[in-house]
Design a protein around this motif. Structure first.
Motif, PDB file in Angstrom:
ATOM      1  N   VAL A  94      51.372  60.464 -43.747  1.00 60.07           N
ATOM      2  CA  VAL A  94      51.423  60.480 -42.228  1.00 60.07           C
ATOM      3  C   VAL A  94      52.562  59.631 -42.001  1.00 60.07           C
ATOM      4  N   VAL A  95      53.379  60.085 -40.850  1.00 59.42           N
ATOM      5  CA  VAL A  95      54.534  59.331 -40.299  1.00 59.42           C
ATOM      6  C   VAL A  95      54.174  59.329 -38.618  1.00 59.42           C
ATOM      7  N   PRO A  96      53.533  58.127 -38.235  1.00 65.32           N
ATOM      8  CA  PRO A  96      53.442  57.904 -37.020  1.00 65.32           C
ATOM      9  C   PRO A  96      54.364  58.098 -36.239  1.00 65.32           C
ATOM     10  N   GLU A  97      54.397  58.600 -34.969  1.00 65.98           N
ATOM     11  CA  GLU A  97      55.597  58.652 -34.135  1.00 65.98           C
ATOM     12  C   GLU A  97      56.093  57.332 -33.820  1.00 65.98           C
ATOM     13  N   GLU A  98      55.486  56.251 -33.934  1.00 69.63           N
ATOM     14  CA  GLU A  98      55.911  54.880 -33.327  1.00 69.63           C
ATOM     15  C   GLU A  98      56.940  54.581 -34.831  1.00 69.63           C
ATOM     16  N   ILE A  99      56.745  54.848 -35.689  1.00 70.97           N
ATOM     17  CA  ILE A  99      57.560  54.428 -37.074  1.00 70.97           C
ATOM     18  C   ILE A  99      58.901  55.207 -36.883  1.00 70.97           C
ATOM     19  N   MET A 100      58.890  56.477 -36.507  1.00 70.20           N
ATOM     20  CA  MET A 100      59.877  57.274 -36.272  1.00 70.20           C
ATOM     21  C   MET A 100      61.093  56.536 -35.339  1.00 70.20           C
ATOM     22  N   LYS A 101      60.515  55.924 -34.226  1.00 69.95           N
ATOM     23  CA  LYS A 101      61.377  55.235 -33.502  1.00 69.95           C
ATOM     24  C   LYS A 101      62.123  53.972 -34.070  1.00 69.95           C
ATOM     25  N   ILE A 102      61.436  53.554 -34.866  1.00 69.87           N
ATOM     26  CA  ILE A 102      62.197  52.569 -35.817  1.00 69.87           C
ATOM     27  C   ILE A 102      62.839  52.853 -36.969  1.00 69.87           C
ATOM     28  N   ALA A 103      62.268  54.174 -37.691  1.00 64.90           N
ATOM     29  CA  ALA A 103      63.171  54.526 -38.958  1.00 64.90           C
ATOM     30  C   ALA A 103      63.182  55.962 -38.498  1.00 64.90           C
ATOM     31  N   PRO A 104      64.331  56.420 -37.814  1.00 59.32           N
ATOM     32  CA  PRO A 104      64.395  58.052 -37.414  1.00 59.32           C
ATOM     33  C   PRO A 104      64.506  58.821 -38.449  1.00 59.32           C
ATOM     34  N   LYS A 105      64.846  58.592 -39.807  1.00 58.89           N
ATOM     35  CA  LYS A 105      65.012  59.558 -40.897  1.00 58.89           C
ATOM     36  C   LYS A 105      63.709  59.489 -41.574  1.00 58.89           C
ATOM     37  N   SER A 106      62.614  58.668 -41.236  1.00 55.07           N
ATOM     38  CA  SER A 106      61.287  58.662 -42.106  1.00 55.07           C
ATOM     39  C   SER A 106      60.610  60.215 -42.192  1.00 55.07           C
ATOM     40  N   LEU A 107      60.717  60.836 -40.898  1.00 56.19           N
ATOM     41  CA  LEU A 107      60.024  62.103 -41.073  1.00 56.19           C
ATOM     42  C   LEU A 107      60.617  62.997 -41.937  1.00 56.19           C
ATOM     43  N   VAL A 123      52.561  66.931 -44.774  1.00 56.58           N
ATOM     44  CA  VAL A 123      53.240  65.995 -43.801  1.00 56.58           C
ATOM     45  C   VAL A 123      52.685  65.794 -42.308  1.00 56.58           C
ATOM     46  N   ILE A 124      52.298  64.873 -41.759  1.00 52.21           N
ATOM     47  CA  ILE A 124      51.727  64.951 -40.506  1.00 52.21           C
ATOM     48  C   ILE A 124      52.359  63.753 -39.942  1.00 52.21           C
ATOM     49  N   SER A 125      52.764  64.061 -38.416  1.00 53.49           N
ATOM     50  CA  SER A 125      53.554  63.115 -37.500  1.00 53.49           C
ATOM     51  C   SER A 125      52.999  63.331 -36.111  1.00 53.49           C
ATOM     52  N   GLN A 126      52.058  62.471 -35.711  1.00 61.62           N
ATOM     53  CA  GLN A 126      51.488  62.246 -34.424  1.00 61.62           C
ATOM     54  C   GLN A 126      51.549  60.528 -33.847  1.00 61.62           C
ATOM     55  N   PRO A 127      51.162  60.372 -32.700  1.00 60.48           N
ATOM     56  CA  PRO A 127      51.137  58.997 -32.204  1.00 60.48           C
ATOM     57  C   PRO A 127      49.654  58.478 -32.719  1.00 60.48           C
ATOM     58  N   LEU A 128      50.009  57.138 -33.057  1.00 59.64           N
ATOM     59  CA  LEU A 128      48.544  56.647 -33.690  1.00 59.64           C
ATOM     60  C   LEU A 128      47.367  56.545 -32.875  1.00 59.64           C
ATOM     61  N   SER A 129      47.525  56.685 -31.364  1.00 63.94           N
ATOM     62  CA  SER A 129      46.468  56.765 -30.591  1.00 63.94           C
ATOM     63  C   SER A 129      45.779  58.269 -30.472  1.00 63.94           C
ATOM     64  N   ALA A 130      46.604  59.070 -31.137  1.00 63.06           N
ATOM     65  CA  ALA A 130      46.057  60.664 -31.101  1.00 63.06           C
ATOM     66  C   ALA A 130      46.031  60.939 -32.489  1.00 63.06           C
ATOM     67  N   ALA A 158      49.159  48.151 -34.127  1.00 60.94           N
ATOM     68  CA  ALA A 158      48.741  47.918 -35.399  1.00 60.94           C
ATOM     69  C   ALA A 158      47.235  47.992 -35.311  1.00 60.94           C
ATOM     70  N   ALA A 159      46.527  47.557 -34.083  1.00 66.36           N
ATOM     71  CA  ALA A 159      44.987  47.744 -33.898  1.00 66.36           C
ATOM     72  C   ALA A 159      44.841  49.339 -33.712  1.00 66.36           C
ATOM     73  N   GLN A 160      45.873  50.121 -33.243  1.00 69.31           N
ATOM     74  CA  GLN A 160      45.552  51.614 -33.144  1.00 69.31           C
ATOM     75  C   GLN A 160      45.502  52.144 -34.446  1.00 69.31           C
ATOM     76  N   LEU A 161      46.343  51.550 -35.402  1.00 67.01           N
ATOM     77  CA  LEU A 161      46.527  52.167 -36.603  1.00 67.01           C
ATOM     78  C   LEU A 161      44.967  51.882 -37.086  1.00 67.01           C
ATOM     79  N   ASP A 162      44.571  50.884 -37.226  1.00 67.34           N
ATOM     80  CA  ASP A 162      43.065  50.550 -37.822  1.00 67.34           C
ATOM     81  C   ASP A 162      42.102  51.454 -37.308  1.00 67.34           C
ATOM     82  N   ALA A 163      42.080  51.582 -35.941  1.00 73.29           N
ATOM     83  CA  ALA A 163      41.189  52.607 -35.154  1.00 73.29           C
ATOM     84  C   ALA A 163      41.274  53.752 -35.531  1.00 73.29           C
ATOM     85  N   ALA A 164      42.605  54.309 -35.774  1.00 73.30           N
ATOM     86  CA  ALA A 164      42.925  55.830 -36.174  1.00 73.30           C
ATOM     87  C   ALA A 164      42.555  56.062 -37.655  1.00 73.30           C
TER      88      ALA A 164
END
Length: 251
Positions: A94-107, A123-130, A158-164
């Motif tokens: 799982v590569v959250p979209e928030e991380i892709m903004k920090i590390a563009p090559k992560s996906l 491999v899944i990439s989505q926003p943490l909230s969704a 980070a709180a969204q990560l826990d909730a997800a």
């Protein structure tokens, strides 16, 4: 009173012991995964420091499990999970979209993992909230990443990560968090500047999401780490003091 003290002592010993004991978990499957000839040589060279067999036993990962590797990086643990859960299990990188903004090559890096030897990886990439996975998980795992979410995407992310993760796990499922130790009360600064986080910050956030802290492992602890230098400093890189937290979703 004596009986109560005996029961309290026994329960305390059980909690302390569970941080290291594999509880009859499938050591053979884990050992086979670590010894797999399919693993990249660079991964194997890191085993002495990362202690994957001990960590996977602590997590309770077994054949047939559904496991999410949250922010998989180069796939070190993803490939180990793939071999451990086997053909009847599945691993989600799982590569959250928030991380892709920090590390563009992560996906793209994650998308290179599901080769023929690791065909049970998606491999899944989505926003943490969704964040939504195709099936309930037995284990969700993140290693040396929580501080990045907290420090670069923010405490709310980070709180969204826990909730997800809480939503994605089946009742009774396990959430494992491994990260570099920061000095107490310094998460807001150290997560960004030192790539470290106070474990109490994670405990508070995960418990606020509904998790129960079940155990901690000391297998990656290093008392020689001063906690006030970046994790990439030559004097400590690869040997930082790390905590391992095991949360469980009630059920």
């Amino acid at each position: 009173m004596k009986l109560a003290l005996v029961l309290f002592a026994a329960s305390s010993f059980a909690l302390a012991s569970c941080a290291q004991a594999p509880h009859g978990r499938p050591d053979a499957a884990i050992a086979a995964a670590v010894a797999s000839p399919d693993r990249p040589a660079a991964d194997v060279q890191r085993d002495a420091a990362r202690k994957p067999a001990e960590l996977m036993a602590f997590a309770g990962i077994k054949p047939g499990d559904r496991v999410a590797d949250l922010i998989p990086g180069g796939g070190y643990f993803t490939r180990l999970f793939s071999k451990t859960v086997g053909a009847t299990g599945h691993v989600y990188a799982v590569v959250p979209e928030e991380i892709m903004k920090i590390a563009p090559k992560s996906l793209a890096t994650a998308q290179a993992i599901p080769t023929g030897a690791y065909a049970n990886v998606s491999v899944i990439s989505q926003p943490l909230s969704a964040l939504s996975l195709p099936e309930p998980l037995d284990v969700a795992w993140t290693s040396d990443n929580y501080h990045d979410v907290y420090g670069f995407a923010g405490a709310a992310a980070a709180a969204q990560l826990d909730a997800a993760v809480y939503r994605a796990l089946k009742p009774g499922g396990v959430f494992i968090v491994v990260d570099h130790v920061a000095n107490a009360g310094t998460s807001d600064a150290s997560s960004h500047t030192l790539h470290r986080i106070d474990p109490e910050t994670i405990k508070q956030q995960a418990q606020a999401a509904g998790f129960r802290l079940e155990a901690e492992s000391s297998v990656l602890r290093n008392a020689q780490d001063p906690h006030d230098v970046p994790v990439f400093a030559p004097t400590i890189r690869g040997h930082t003091d790390q905590f391992v937290l095991k949360f469980r979703k009630p059920g």
